[in-house]
Design an enzyme around this catalytic site. Structure first.
Site, PDB file in Angstrom:
ATOM      1  N   TYR A 144      -9.917  -1.801   4.179  1.00  0.00           N
ATOM      2  CA  TYR A 144      -9.464  -0.398   4.201  1.00  0.00           C
ATOM      3  C   TYR A 144      -9.144  -0.017   2.732  1.00  0.00           C
ATOM      4  O   TYR A 144      -8.373  -0.551   1.991  1.00  0.00           O
ATOM      5  CB  TYR A 144      -8.470  -0.134   5.138  1.00  0.00           C
ATOM      6  CG  TYR A 144      -8.020   1.296   5.026  1.00  0.00           C
ATOM      7  CD1 TYR A 144      -9.089   2.156   5.841  1.00  0.00           C
ATOM      8  CD2 TYR A 144      -6.617   1.617   4.749  1.00  0.00           C
ATOM      9  CE1 TYR A 144      -8.440   3.418   5.907  1.00  0.00           C
ATOM     10  CE2 TYR A 144      -6.356   3.003   4.858  1.00  0.00           C
ATOM     11  CZ  TYR A 144      -7.099   3.918   5.404  1.00  0.00           C
ATOM     12  OH  TYR A 144      -6.737   5.111   5.773  1.00  0.00           O
ATOM     13  N   ASP A 239      -8.731  -2.692  -5.698  1.00  0.00           N
ATOM     14  CA  ASP A 239      -7.770  -1.860  -4.863  1.00  0.00           C
ATOM     15  C   ASP A 239      -6.449  -2.658  -4.604  1.00  0.00           C
ATOM     16  O   ASP A 239      -6.407  -3.364  -3.565  1.00  0.00           O
ATOM     17  CB  ASP A 239      -8.579  -1.221  -3.572  1.00  0.00           C
ATOM     18  CG  ASP A 239      -7.412  -0.495  -2.703  1.00  0.00           C
ATOM     19  OD1 ASP A 239      -6.415  -0.139  -3.198  1.00  0.00           O
ATOM     20  OD2 ASP A 239      -7.949  -0.006  -1.798  1.00  0.00           O
ATOM     21  N   LYS A 267       1.753   2.910  -2.569  1.00  0.00           N
ATOM     22  CA  LYS A 267       2.840   2.102  -1.914  1.00  0.00           C
ATOM     23  C   LYS A 267       4.288   1.632  -2.918  1.00  0.00           C
ATOM     24  O   LYS A 267       4.944   2.623  -3.036  1.00  0.00           O
ATOM     25  CB  LYS A 267       2.230   0.885  -1.135  1.00  0.00           C
ATOM     26  CG  LYS A 267       1.188   1.442  -0.058  1.00  0.00           C
ATOM     27  CD  LYS A 267       0.818   0.377   0.850  1.00  0.00           C
ATOM     28  CE  LYS A 267      -0.257   0.987   2.045  1.00  0.00           C
ATOM     29  NZ  LYS A 267      -1.433   0.745   2.231  1.00  0.00           N
TER      30      LYS A 267
END
Ligand SMILES: *Cc1c(COP(=O)(O)O)cnc(C)c1O
Length: 428
Positions: A144, A239, A267
């Site tokens: 994702y 990523d 994050k």
């Protein structure tokens, strides 16, 4: 456990917010009838509005590496807020945070701040396309990368067929430009490059997959991506929105000794505030506006509150590298305890772990890609999740997510969790 107030709050929220939540997984649709509404959190603990206390393994889905309400982060945000939450003009903390990332992560020479992981990956693939003048992006099934159109593509029926949109509202033609390959499949990767290498703008990968449950990279997988990108003039995008500053001080790139051209962050670098970033090779990053032709901007990008929070958190990590040793120790301890709990109850599980990221899959096959992850028994997970929740353990409400351990989790927290698992595994 009484959660009446949360139940009512959810009914109320559904009147004004689609599905009652601002991000779908929070709705608990796969595990129960209503989510818990959280009133506050401290260290390893979160508290719901009914006054129940839980040991938290969601950690806001990753950012709270130091634990909740970490004093230095909270103080930094308070101080920044006093000076006004936003200017829309440069501030010193933007440079400080960028420098901090460049200093810690090898290969990141320039970094651009954005407001979410989605924005970081969306911008990174635009940059890869702009820099190479090519259209095709390679991604891997089950990874994702946020919800931009080009990345909401699922695998096609054949190995080298293009995918299709995994969401309504994504222009079908766009799927022609995203090739979705099986994770950890080196052969598929080599076949794709030999067939269309000169058309591939870039490859984007979660270097440790965390969004189909935790799946570590197979030996040679990341290195093959790196080599094929180099040989074909494609951009290698790691990523690291989840793994950055978590699986090692310099993320998965540092852990596995790879050198991506671009790394995306999110994050942890925001300390709990909405932040993303992408950075990497100077010649590529200079392709971004205002120095280059690839446009990307943001009214609140580099926001002073977010920069202060991120800087406080990364500074703390930089000054206390032993935290990573502790995270590894806690992860190994929890893994061992959960494995023994499952064995004692004769429940088949596969536990995948990299440092402080861990997933328990209810299956008897090794989980190495999306297909094997899907073999996990979702009903069993649901029963496990609820049995753990009743015992005060707050796990991510989906089989396909990671457990996030923080530096605030104590040995006592882990023991409580393992004891709860012994009882829960017997119940399911
Ligand atoms: C969470 C995540 C994203 C998306 O970040 P948001 O801040 O939710 O937009 C992208 N990539 C990975 C690997 C993630 O874990």
């Amino acid at each position: 456990m009484n959660t009446q107030k949360s139940k009512f709050a959810f009914e109320e929220a559904k009147k004004y917010i689609p599905g009652g939540v601002n991000s779908p997984v929070r709705a608990f649709s796969n595990v129960g009838d209503h989510p818990l509404f959280i009133s506050r959190a401290d260290g390893s603990r979160i508290f719901d509005i009914d006054g129940n206390e839980y040991i938290d393994y969601v950690g806001s889905w990753g950012p709270m590496l130091l634990g909740h309400a970490y004093k230095k982060v909270v103080e930094a945000v308070k101080a920044a807020a006093e000076g006004s939450p936003s200017f829309g003009a440069p501030c010193l903390d933007e440079t400080r945070l960028a420098k901090c990332i460049c200093d810690i992560v090898d290969g990141v020479e320039l970094v651009r701040m954005v407001n979410s992981g989605t924005e970081a990956t969306m911008s990174a693939i635009r940059l890869a396309r702009g820099f190479t003048g090519r259209d095709i992006i390679v991604k891997f099934e089950g990874c994702y990368h946020g919800h931009s159109d080009s990345l909401l593509i699922k695998a096609g029926s054949g190995a080298l067929t293009f995918g299709s949109a995994s969401s309504a509202g994504v222009v079908a033609e766009l799927a022609k430009y995203t090739l979705v390959l099986p994770y950890n499949d080196i052969g598929a990767l080599e076949a794709a490059f030999s067939q269309m290498g000169e058309k591939i703008a870039g490859v984007i990968v979660e270097p440790v997959a965390g969004n189909m449950g935790v799946i570590p990279p197979a030996d040679g997988f990341l290195r093959t991506i790196e080599r094929l990108c180099r040989e074909n003039g494609s951009v290698f995008i790691a990523d690291e929105v989840m793994t950055g500053f978590r699986v090692s001080p310099s993320g998965a790139a540092g852990l596995y000794g790879i050198k991506p051209d671009i790394i995306t962050f999110g994050k942890i670098i925001g300390g709990g505030l909405p932040v993303g970033a992408y950075g990497g090779r100077r010649d590529i990053m200079e392709y971004i506006s205002p120095t280059g032709p690839v446009y990307q901007a943001g009214t609140l990008s580099g926001n002073p509150l977010a920069m202060a929070a991120g800087l406080a958190q990364l500074t703390e990590l930089k000054e206390n590298p032993h935290i990573y040793g502790k995270l590894e120790e806690s992860g190994a301890y929890l893994e061992k305890g959960l494995t023994e709990a499952a064995e004692a109850a004769c429940v088949d599980v596969r536990i995948n772990r990299v440092g402080s990221m861990l997933s328990v899959f209810f299956t008897d096959v090794d989980v190495t890609d999306f297909n094997t992850a899907c073999r996990s028994d979702a009903e069993k997970f649901k029963r496990y999740f609820n049995a753990m929740l009743r015992r005060g353990i707050y796990l991510a409400p989906s089989q396909f997510e990671s457990v996030f351990i923080s530096a605030a989790h104590t040995r006592e927290d882990l023991d409580k969790t393992i004891n709860a698992a012994y009882e829960s595994m017997r119940e399911i």
